[in-house]
Design a protein around this motif. Structure first.
Motif, PDB file in Angstrom:
ATOM      1  N   ALA A 181      25.972  73.252 -12.122  1.00  0.00           N
ATOM      2  CA  ALA A 181      26.768  73.567 -13.303  1.00  0.00           C
ATOM      3  C   ALA A 181      27.265  75.003 -13.268  1.00  0.00           C
ATOM      4  CB  ALA A 181      25.938  73.350 -14.571  1.00  0.00           C
ATOM      5  N   ARG A 182      28.370  75.226 -13.948  1.00  0.00           N
ATOM      6  CA  ARG A 182      28.877  76.574 -14.191  1.00  0.00           C
ATOM      7  C   ARG A 182      29.242  76.647 -15.675  1.00  0.00           C
ATOM      8  NH1 ARG A 182      30.239  80.395 -10.954  1.00  0.00           N
ATOM      9  NH2 ARG A 182      30.167  79.000  -9.176  1.00  0.00           N
ATOM     10  N   PHE A 183      28.612  77.555 -16.399  1.00  0.00           N
ATOM     11  CA  PHE A 183      28.850  77.631 -17.835  1.00  0.00           C
ATOM     12  C   PHE A 183      28.587  79.053 -18.317  1.00  0.00           C
ATOM     13  CE2 PHE A 183      24.449  76.572 -17.126  1.00  0.00           C
ATOM     14  CZ  PHE A 183      23.737  77.316 -18.059  1.00  0.00           C
ATOM     15  N   GLU A 184      28.970  79.330 -19.547  1.00  0.00           N
ATOM     16  CA  GLU A 184      28.772  80.640 -20.159  1.00  0.00           C
ATOM     17  C   GLU A 184      27.912  80.495 -21.418  1.00  0.00           C
ATOM     18  OE1 GLU A 184      33.057  82.691 -18.849  1.00  0.00           O
ATOM     19  OE2 GLU A 184      32.712  82.101 -20.928  1.00  0.00           O
ATOM     20  N   ASN A 185      27.068  81.505 -21.653  1.00  0.00           N
ATOM     21  CA  ASN A 185      26.349  81.584 -22.916  1.00  0.00           C
ATOM     22  C   ASN A 185      25.986  83.039 -23.195  1.00  0.00           C
ATOM     23  OD1 ASN A 185      24.174  82.126 -21.234  1.00  0.00           O
ATOM     24  ND2 ASN A 185      23.085  80.226 -21.665  1.00  0.00           N
ATOM     25  N   ARG A 186      25.472  83.271 -24.400  1.00  0.00           N
ATOM     26  CA  ARG A 186      25.084  84.624 -24.795  1.00  0.00           C
ATOM     27  C   ARG A 186      23.569  84.746 -24.837  1.00  0.00           C
ATOM     28  NH1 ARG A 186      28.529  84.398 -30.161  1.00  0.00           N
ATOM     29  NH2 ARG A 186      28.191  82.203 -29.653  1.00  0.00           N
ATOM     30  N   TYR A 187      23.063  85.858 -24.292  1.00  0.00           N
ATOM     31  CA  TYR A 187      21.640  86.154 -24.368  1.00  0.00           C
ATOM     32  C   TYR A 187      21.415  87.338 -25.304  1.00  0.00           C
ATOM     33  CZ  TYR A 187      19.286  82.977 -21.210  1.00  0.00           C
ATOM     34  OH  TYR A 187      18.714  81.852 -20.671  1.00  0.00           O
ATOM     35  N   LEU A 188      20.315  87.284 -26.061  1.00  0.00           N
ATOM     36  CA  LEU A 188      19.993  88.307 -27.045  1.00  0.00           C
ATOM     37  C   LEU A 188      19.261  89.469 -26.383  1.00  0.00           C
ATOM     38  CD1 LEU A 188      18.687  85.925 -29.851  1.00  0.00           C
ATOM     39  CD2 LEU A 188      20.992  86.884 -29.603  1.00  0.00           C
ATOM     40  N   CYS A 189      19.704  90.686 -26.669  1.00  0.00           N
ATOM     41  CA  CYS A 189      19.046  91.889 -26.154  1.00  0.00           C
ATOM     42  C   CYS A 189      17.947  92.329 -27.122  1.00  0.00           C
ATOM     43  CB  CYS A 189      20.054  93.018 -25.984  1.00  0.00           C
ATOM     44  SG  CYS A 189      21.374  92.644 -24.818  1.00  0.00           S
ATOM     45  N   LYS A 190      17.054  93.145 -26.637  1.00  0.00           N
ATOM     46  CA  LYS A 190      15.944  93.610 -27.460  1.00  0.00           C
ATOM     47  C   LYS A 190      16.431  94.475 -28.620  1.00  0.00           C
ATOM     48  CE  LYS A 190      11.180  95.133 -26.933  1.00  0.00           C
ATOM     49  NZ  LYS A 190      10.122  95.523 -25.958  1.00  0.00           N
ATOM     50  N   ASP A 191      17.587  95.152 -28.441  1.00  0.00           N
ATOM     51  CA  ASP A 191      18.104  96.015 -29.501  1.00  0.00           C
ATOM     52  C   ASP A 191      18.927  95.245 -30.538  1.00  0.00           C
ATOM     53  OD1 ASP A 191      20.870  97.460 -27.536  1.00  0.00           O
ATOM     54  OD2 ASP A 191      20.483  95.423 -28.225  1.00  0.00           O
ATOM     55  N   GLY A 192      18.984  93.916 -30.424  1.00  0.00           N
ATOM     56  CA  GLY A 192      19.694  93.110 -31.403  1.00  0.00           C
ATOM     57  C   GLY A 192      21.107  92.722 -31.012  1.00  0.00           C
ATOM     58  N   SER A 193      21.650  93.340 -29.960  1.00  0.00           N
ATOM     59  CA  SER A 193      22.986  92.984 -29.507  1.00  0.00           C
ATOM     60  C   SER A 193      22.900  91.738 -28.617  1.00  0.00           C
ATOM     61  CB  SER A 193      23.611  94.148 -28.732  1.00  0.00           C
ATOM     62  OG  SER A 193      22.835  94.454 -27.581  1.00  0.00           O
ATOM     63  N   SER A 194      24.020  91.295 -28.095  1.00  0.00           N
ATOM     64  CA  SER A 194      24.024  90.137 -27.203  1.00  0.00           C
ATOM     65  C   SER A 194      24.968  90.401 -26.040  1.00  0.00           C
ATOM     66  CB  SER A 194      24.437  88.865 -27.955  1.00  0.00           C
ATOM     67  OG  SER A 194      25.759  88.982 -28.447  1.00  0.00           O
ATOM     68  N   ARG A 195      24.754  89.690 -24.941  1.00  0.00           N
ATOM     69  CA  ARG A 195      25.572  89.813 -23.744  1.00  0.00           C
ATOM     70  C   ARG A 195      25.996  88.415 -23.281  1.00  0.00           C
ATOM     71  NH1 ARG A 195      25.364  94.149 -25.327  1.00  0.00           N
ATOM     72  NH2 ARG A 195      24.803  96.122 -24.293  1.00  0.00           N
ATOM     73  N   TRP A 196      27.273  88.294 -22.927  1.00  0.00           N
ATOM     74  CA  TRP A 196      27.778  87.047 -22.375  1.00  0.00           C
ATOM     75  C   TRP A 196      27.409  86.970 -20.902  1.00  0.00           C
ATOM     76  CZ3 TRP A 196      29.917  82.752 -24.388  1.00  0.00           C
ATOM     77  CH2 TRP A 196      30.399  82.802 -25.702  1.00  0.00           C
ATOM     78  N   LEU A 197      26.911  85.806 -20.457  1.00  0.00           N
ATOM     79  CA  LEU A 197      26.571  85.577 -19.057  1.00  0.00           C
ATOM     80  C   LEU A 197      27.318  84.347 -18.553  1.00  0.00           C
ATOM     81  CD1 LEU A 197      22.696  86.065 -19.162  1.00  0.00           C
ATOM     82  CD2 LEU A 197      24.421  87.749 -18.541  1.00  0.00           C
ATOM     83  N   GLN A 198      27.782  84.434 -17.327  1.00  0.00           N
ATOM     84  CA  GLN A 198      28.373  83.266 -16.661  1.00  0.00           C
ATOM     85  C   GLN A 198      27.380  82.790 -15.607  1.00  0.00           C
ATOM     86  OE1 GLN A 198      31.694  83.386 -13.625  1.00  0.00           O
ATOM     87  NE2 GLN A 198      32.806  82.481 -15.337  1.00  0.00           N
ATOM     88  N   TRP A 199      26.973  81.529 -15.717  1.00  0.00           N
ATOM     89  CA  TRP A 199      25.917  80.962 -14.882  1.00  0.00           C
ATOM     90  C   TRP A 199      26.464  80.035 -13.810  1.00  0.00           C
ATOM     91  CZ3 TRP A 199      20.711  81.963 -15.151  1.00  0.00           C
ATOM     92  CH2 TRP A 199      20.249  82.668 -16.278  1.00  0.00           C
ATOM     93  N   SER A 200      25.822  80.076 -12.662  1.00  0.00           N
ATOM     94  CA  SER A 200      25.969  79.047 -11.637  1.00  0.00           C
ATOM     95  C   SER A 200      24.559  78.552 -11.348  1.00  0.00           C
ATOM     96  CB  SER A 200      26.612  79.621 -10.373  1.00  0.00           C
ATOM     97  OG  SER A 200      26.683  78.643  -9.365  1.00  0.00           O
ATOM     98  N   ALA A 201      24.296  77.251 -11.567  1.00  0.00           N
ATOM     99  CA  ALA A 201      22.919  76.770 -11.515  1.00  0.00           C
ATOM    100  C   ALA A 201      22.839  75.399 -10.851  1.00  0.00           C
ATOM    101  CB  ALA A 201      22.331  76.702 -12.929  1.00  0.00           C
ATOM    102  N   PHE A 202      21.673  75.110 -10.289  1.00  0.00           N
ATOM    103  CA  PHE A 202      21.429  73.801  -9.697  1.00  0.00           C
ATOM    104  C   PHE A 202      19.934  73.538  -9.667  1.00  0.00           C
ATOM    105  CE2 PHE A 202      19.601  74.871  -5.551  1.00  0.00           C
ATOM    106  CZ  PHE A 202      19.946  76.207  -5.440  1.00  0.00           C
ATOM    107  N   VAL A 203      19.578  72.252  -9.512  1.00  0.00           N
ATOM    108  CA  VAL A 203      18.195  71.824  -9.323  1.00  0.00           C
ATOM    109  C   VAL A 203      18.126  71.057  -8.011  1.00  0.00           C
ATOM    110  CG1 VAL A 203      16.329  70.351 -10.174  1.00  0.00           C
ATOM    111  CG2 VAL A 203      17.660  71.731 -11.784  1.00  0.00           C
TER     112      VAL A 203
END
Length: 331
Positions: free
Chosen positions: A74-96
């Motif tokens: 898969a290739r998809f985007e999501n946001r991860y939460l930072c410790k300071d309360g902000s967020s960062r967009w990440l683009q993933w490439s993943a497989f099992v």
């Protein structure tokens, strides 16, 4: 993969991760701590979905389920939460890797931080919808941005897009959409992407761009409809991003995993000469039917190569020697 590739995880400057099917990170590169502010132990201590932005959790879980069910990477985007309360967009490439035993399967992922890109893309999409005041933004982005009329004839490609495909402005204006893609992707655009865009308002997926020298560039692509002042769709806009770097990393990770697996397999069934006529094969770990066949193959090959008369199977290192394993070894 990660357990036998610890050196890669400790040295890699990017964002690599493995995760279990029950939703916990197992291996993480140091870059995660620098990006999100959480320590690696904190990231592993709770389900990773709790670190995903609430608006992106449902889609993230759906992608993970799809991969563990054996579907393609898969290739998809999501946001991860930072410790300071902000967020960062990440683009993933993943497989099992479905060739692993079910209890050992991990989700292998590479991520790139694309916060600036996503924000620029959203701003660009708004600008494209308004159809004015966006030329400087188009010139500044590193992505290929183009427009075509409803007949599929190109009306505009931004300067970075021209450089990406190695063409001049006069070589793109008035050319049909297939001019910039491989035949298979161009056919998919006409058959699927453009009808979907006109019906639903947006289409996005992986694709390709074709350089003037014939080189194929793997990409992600977004297509949106452009409307006139009366709200009627009058053209199509596209944003295309080069992902060849992440594709190369994914291939490198797969290659390293295969090489490590081959090395571990070779180490699992060594044949050690004791005298000219006697060799010993120490067996360690787990024994199953496949490995028993491998033991027989190595033993017979070693006997043939060395002229040995006796092969000693040392089973003291096996975790379990039950009747099934014993029968396989006796055979």
């Amino acid at each position: 993969m990660a357990k036998s590739g610890d050196a890669l995880f400790h040295r890699w400057q990017g964002l690599l991760a493995t995760a279990t099917e029950d939703g916990f990170f197992r291996d993480l590169t140091p870059g995660w701590e620098r990006l999100l502010g959480w320590s690696l132990d904190e990231l592993r201590a709770r389900p990773y979905i709790e670190l995903v932005h609430p608006e992106d959790r449902e889609a993230t879980l759906a992608e993970a389920r799809r991969l563990f069910e054996g579907q393609a990477g898969a290739r998809f985007e999501n946001r991860y939460l930072c410790k300071d309360g902000s967020s960062r967009w990440l683009q993933w490439s993943a497989f099992v890797d479905m060739s692993e035993p079910p209890e050992e399967r991990l989700l292998h992922g590479t991520a790139a931080e694309v916060t600036d890109h996503v924000e620029a893309r959203r701003e660009l999409e708004r600008a494209l919808q308004e159809a004015h005041g966006f030329r400087s933004l188009l010139d500044a982005t590193s992505d290929f941005v183009g427009m075509a009329d409803l007949a599929g004839i190109t009306t505009y490609v931004n300067p970075p897009g021209l450089r990406m495909v190695g063409r001049e402005e006069e070589d793109v204006r008035g050319k049909p959409i297939p001019h910039f893609h491989t035949r298979s992707h161009a056919e998919r655009l006409g058959r699927e992407a453009i009808p979907h865009t006109l019906e639903h308002g947006i289409w996005s997926d992986e694709g390709d761009l074709l350089r003037v020298d014939g080189t194929v560039i793997p990409t992600t692509q977004v297509i949106v409809p452009l409307r006139d002042a009366a709200g009627r769709v009058c053209a199509l806009g596209t944003i295309v991003r080069d992902i060849s770097g992440s594709k190369e990393l994914e291939a490198e990770l797969r290659d390293q995993k295969d090489r490590l697996a081959a090395a571990l397999q070779a180490m699992s069934t060594p044949l050690i000469p004791i005298t000219r006529e006697i060799v010993v094969m120490p067996l360690i770990g787990q024994m199953d039917a496949e490995r028993a066949d491998r033991v027989m193959e190595v033993a017979l090959g070693g006997v043939q190569a060395s002229g040995a008369q006796v092969v000693i199977l040392d089973v003291t290192g096996l975790a379990v020697v039950d009747s099934r394993v014993a029968a396989a070894l006796v055979r």
